[in-house]
Design an enzyme around this catalytic site. Structure first.
Site, mmCIF file in Angstrom:
data_model
loop_
_atom_site.group_PDB
_atom_site.id
_atom_site.type_symbol
_atom_site.label_atom_id
_atom_site.label_comp_id
_atom_site.label_asym_id
_atom_site.label_seq_id
_atom_site.Cartn_x
_atom_site.Cartn_y
_atom_site.Cartn_z
ATOM 1 N N HIS A 113 1.307 4.175 -3.100
ATOM 2 C CA HIS A 113 1.093 5.604 -2.881
ATOM 3 C C HIS A 113 2.368 6.430 -3.021
ATOM 4 C CE1 HIS A 113 -2.743 4.099 -1.510
ATOM 5 N NE2 HIS A 113 -3.192 5.317 -1.751
ATOM 6 N N TYR A 150 0.841 -1.203 0.000
ATOM 7 C CA TYR A 150 0.000 0.000 0.000
ATOM 8 C C TYR A 150 0.880 1.259 0.000
ATOM 9 C CZ TYR A 150 -4.075 2.874 1.026
ATOM 10 O OH TYR A 150 -5.087 3.803 0.957
#
Length: 104
Positions: free
Chosen positions: A22, A18
């Protein structure tokens, strides 16, 4: 302008993925977010917990969010990010946080 904050949890084994996603968000994704009046968007991580904040400067939040949610690039992004959430299998991603204090 409206302010929004959310809390969510990641699967421990998906935190690095994750964060990596990002670290290099797709430019077309960022354009979609801006086009739908989202500003000052931030995501903070504490262990496996996420705290998300953004400001909305449009006139119809529900309509803008519905349009943004239907964008092909958003749907593609979610194919990568949503499985990282702890409760993905139940379709739960965020709890709304209630603002109790603000000063400009």
């Amino acid at each position: 302008m409206q302010r929004f904050a959310f809390h969510s949890r990641l699967k421990p084994e998906k935190v690095d993925e994750y964060v990596r996603l990002h670290a290099e968000p797709w430019p077309e994704l960022l354009a979609v977010i801006r086009r739908h009046h989202i500003r000052n968007y931030s995501i903070s991580l504490w262990g496996t917990e996420l705290f998300t904040y953004y400001e909305y400067d449009g006139d119809d939040y529900a309509a803008d969010m519905a349009r943004m949610d239907a964008e092909p690039v958003m749907l593609a992004w979610w194919r990568h990010t949503k499985p990282c959430f702890l409760y993905h299998e139940q379709g739960w991603y965020y709890d709304d946080l209630r603002e109790i204090f603000y000063t400009p």
